[in-house]
Design an enzyme around this catalytic site. Structure first.
Site, PDB file in Angstrom:
ATOM      1  N   ASP A   1       2.316 -40.511  55.784  1.00 47.70           N
ATOM      2  CA  ASP A   1       2.449 -39.529  54.728  1.00 47.70           C
ATOM      3  C   ASP A   1       1.070 -38.853  54.627  1.00 47.70           C
ATOM      4  OD1 ASP A   1       3.314 -38.190  52.382  1.00 47.70           O
ATOM      5  OD2 ASP A   1       2.318 -39.709  51.151  1.00 47.70           O
TER       6      ASP A   1
ATOM      7  N   ARG B   1       8.897 -29.471  46.255  1.00 50.99           N
ATOM      8  CA  ARG B   1       8.400 -28.653  45.135  1.00 50.99           C
ATOM      9  C   ARG B   1       9.487 -28.404  44.087  1.00 50.99           C
ATOM     10  NH1 ARG B   1       5.581 -23.434  47.445  1.00 50.99           N
ATOM     11  NH2 ARG B   1       4.786 -25.003  48.892  1.00 50.99           N
TER      12      ARG B   1
ATOM     13  N   ASN C   1       2.388 -27.256  52.527  1.00 55.94           N
ATOM     14  CA  ASN C   1       0.949 -27.007  52.716  1.00 55.94           C
ATOM     15  C   ASN C   1       0.329 -27.977  53.723  1.00 55.94           C
ATOM     16  OD1 ASN C   1       0.209 -24.890  50.619  1.00 55.94           O
ATOM     17  ND2 ASN C   1       1.319 -26.357  49.363  1.00 55.94           N
TER      18      ASN C   1
ATOM     19  N   SER D   1       5.353 -31.698  52.232  1.00 52.99           N
ATOM     20  CA  SER D   1       4.564 -30.575  51.707  1.00 52.99           C
ATOM     21  C   SER D   1       4.500 -29.426  52.705  1.00 52.99           C
ATOM     22  CB  SER D   1       3.142 -31.034  51.383  1.00 52.99           C
ATOM     23  OG  SER D   1       2.351 -29.899  51.085  1.00 52.99           O
TER      24      SER D   1
ATOM     25  N   GLY E   1       6.129 -37.533  46.932  1.00 52.76           N
ATOM     26  CA  GLY E   1       7.049 -37.528  48.074  1.00 52.76           C
ATOM     27  C   GLY E   1       8.261 -36.638  47.857  1.00 52.76           C
TER      28      GLY E   1
ATOM     29  N   ASP F   1      -0.222 -36.568  51.524  1.00 56.60           N
ATOM     30  CA  ASP F   1      -0.778 -36.533  50.171  1.00 56.60           C
ATOM     31  C   ASP F   1      -0.916 -37.942  49.597  1.00 56.60           C
ATOM     32  OD1 ASP F   1      -0.843 -33.662  49.993  1.00 56.60           O
ATOM     33  OD2 ASP F   1       1.321 -33.692  49.748  1.00 56.60           O
TER      34      ASP F   1
ATOM     35  N   ASP G   1       2.133 -43.732  49.991  1.00 56.35           N
ATOM     36  CA  ASP G   1       1.544 -44.096  48.701  1.00 56.35           C
ATOM     37  C   ASP G   1       2.583 -44.055  47.578  1.00 56.35           C
ATOM     38  OD1 ASP G   1       1.768 -41.268  48.758  1.00 56.35           O
ATOM     39  OD2 ASP G   1       0.354 -41.133  47.096  1.00 56.35           O
TER      40      ASP G   1
HETATM   41  C1  BG6 Z   1       4.509 -34.298  48.793  1.00 56.72           C
HETATM   42  C2  BG6 Z   1       3.856 -34.616  47.469  1.00 56.72           C
HETATM   43  O1  BG6 Z   1       3.714 -34.751  49.816  1.00 56.72           O
HETATM   44  O2  BG6 Z   1       4.688 -32.891  48.914  1.00 56.72           O
HETATM   45  C3  BG6 Z   1       4.639 -34.009  46.327  1.00 56.72           C
HETATM   46  O3  BG6 Z   1       3.808 -36.024  47.323  1.00 56.72           O
HETATM   47  C4  BG6 Z   1       4.814 -32.517  46.559  1.00 56.72           C
HETATM   48  O4  BG6 Z   1       3.950 -34.250  45.125  1.00 56.72           O
HETATM   49  C5  BG6 Z   1       5.491 -32.300  47.903  1.00 56.72           C
HETATM   50  O5  BG6 Z   1       5.614 -31.960  45.529  1.00 56.72           O
HETATM   51  C6  BG6 Z   1       5.716 -30.827  48.223  1.00 56.72           C
HETATM   52  O6  BG6 Z   1       4.486 -30.194  48.412  1.00 56.72           O
HETATM   53  P1  BG6 Z   1       4.280 -28.626  48.511  1.00 56.72           P
HETATM   54  O7  BG6 Z   1       2.847 -28.485  48.972  1.00 56.72           O
HETATM   55  O8  BG6 Z   1       5.249 -28.119  49.536  1.00 56.72           O
HETATM   56  O9  BG6 Z   1       4.538 -28.057  47.182  1.00 56.72           O
HETATM   57 MG    MG Z   2       2.146 -39.242  49.187  1.00 57.23          MG
END
Ligand code: BG6
Ligand code: MG
Length: 308
Positions: A9, A49, A120, A118, A46, A11, A172
């Site tokens: 993972d 959004r 991002n 994510s 995890g 984040d 996590d």
């Molecule tokens: C996960 C995080 O890795 O990504 C979440 O644990 C988050 O908290 C999710 O909402 C989506 O991320 P993003 O950057 O696409 O908004």
């Molecule tokens: Mg995580």
């Protein structure tokens, strides 16, 4: 059974960006006058959004108060907050132990992947300077189900061409641990707030990641071999207890029939004793016998004698 891939993972595992996700949601929740605290945030880890926003709205009894368009605007606002917060991330922000753990795993021939929902993730991995270290990075845009669904871990294993039982996932979040185990993999938890299943290997922080120890612990978990630590008392109970001697300490007390294992070698104990005490005798058993006992040879090929 061999570990052939580690699936991370991002984040809260590779870097501490979980705190930025929290801050970014908090900023939005505060503006809207909604309750949102660190405990609530555990449920968002995890989770995608939009699903995260829905959890915040549900907590505030506002799930049906907005159209999808309005929710998308809120998600964009949160993401703008988040992107601002991660703008300053550098390779210095890789969490302790991660770089060495990755390097050791790669040197042992394992494949590495990232299973982050994510969108991002690629930008963050680029800022951390490690995007090229991975054999596969899941594309969050193509993942339809958030963790705890196993989809993202299954996709990683399939893309690497490695069977799930040969993969270890690092997470996590509780949702992430459930996803890893539902995918048929072994899980390492990093400071997971356990509300359902416990990780196969629970750690307090990434600084505790140790590739050699992981191989042993995962093998033990697969073979249902007990890993015991300093000061522990182990009761032989039924037929016998199988213990990996590479991780026992001198102060462990064993009571009753115990089989101590190291690779294909065993020390058999049929009476009470301490790890380095009397009543233990060294014998070498054939691999077939190991298999019968559900014992797996050490990944590092170690087959040296046990000091008992
Ligand atoms: C996960 C995080 O890795 O990504 C979440 O644990 C988050 O908290 C999710 O909402 C989506 O991320 P993003 O950057 O696409 O908004
Ligand atoms: Mg995580």
């Amino acid at each position: 059974m061999k570990t052939k891939a580690i699936i991370f993972d991002l984040d809260g595992v590779i870097t501490d960006s979980a705190k930025y996700h929290f801050e970014a949601w908090k900023e939005l929740a505060d503006r809207l006058g909604y309750k949102f605290d660190e405990d609530d945030n555990e449920r968002l880890k995890g989770v995608s959004r939009l699903d995260s926003l829905n959890i915040i709205l549900e907590i505030n009894n506002a799930l049906d108060a907005f159209t999808l368009e309005e929710k998308e605007a809120m998600c964009t606002e949160k993401n703008d907050n988040y992107v601002n917060l991660i703008a300053k991330v550098t390779p210095e922000d890789i969490l302790p132990g991660i770089a060495k753990f990755m390097a050791d795993a790669k040197a042992a021939g394992l494949k590495l992947a990232v299973a982050s929902v994510s969108k991002n993730a690629p930008a963050l991995l680029t800022s951390l300077g490690i995007i090229d270290e991975f054999d596969y990075i899941a594309d969050a845009r193509k993942i339809s189900k958030s963790k705890p669904d196993p989809e993202i871990f299954t996709v990683c294993a399939e893309s690497l061409g490695i069977a799930p039982e040969n993969c270890v996932g690092v997470e996590d979040s509780q949702a992430g641990i459930e996803a890893i185990n539902a995918a048929g993999m072994k899980s390492i938890g990093i400071n997971v707030t356990v509300t359902s299943i416990t990780p196969d290997l629970p750690l307090k922080s990434t600084a505790e990641l140790d590739f050699g120890k992981l191989c042993r612990a995962v093998e033990c978990a697969l073979a249902e071999i007990d890993v015991v630590t300093d000061g522990e008392r182990v009761d032989g109970g039924g037929e016998y207890v199988v213990v990996d001697t590479r991780v026992i300490c001198e102060s462990v007390i064993f009571v009753g029939p115990v089989v101590f294992v190291r690779g294909a070698e065993c020390v058999l104990a049929d009476s009470s004793g301490v790890a380095d005490g009397d009543g233990l005798k060294l014998c070498t058993i054939a691999e077939g016998v190991c298999a019968d006992l559900g014992i797996i040879r050490a990944l590092d090929g170690s087959n040296s004698g046990v000091s008992a």
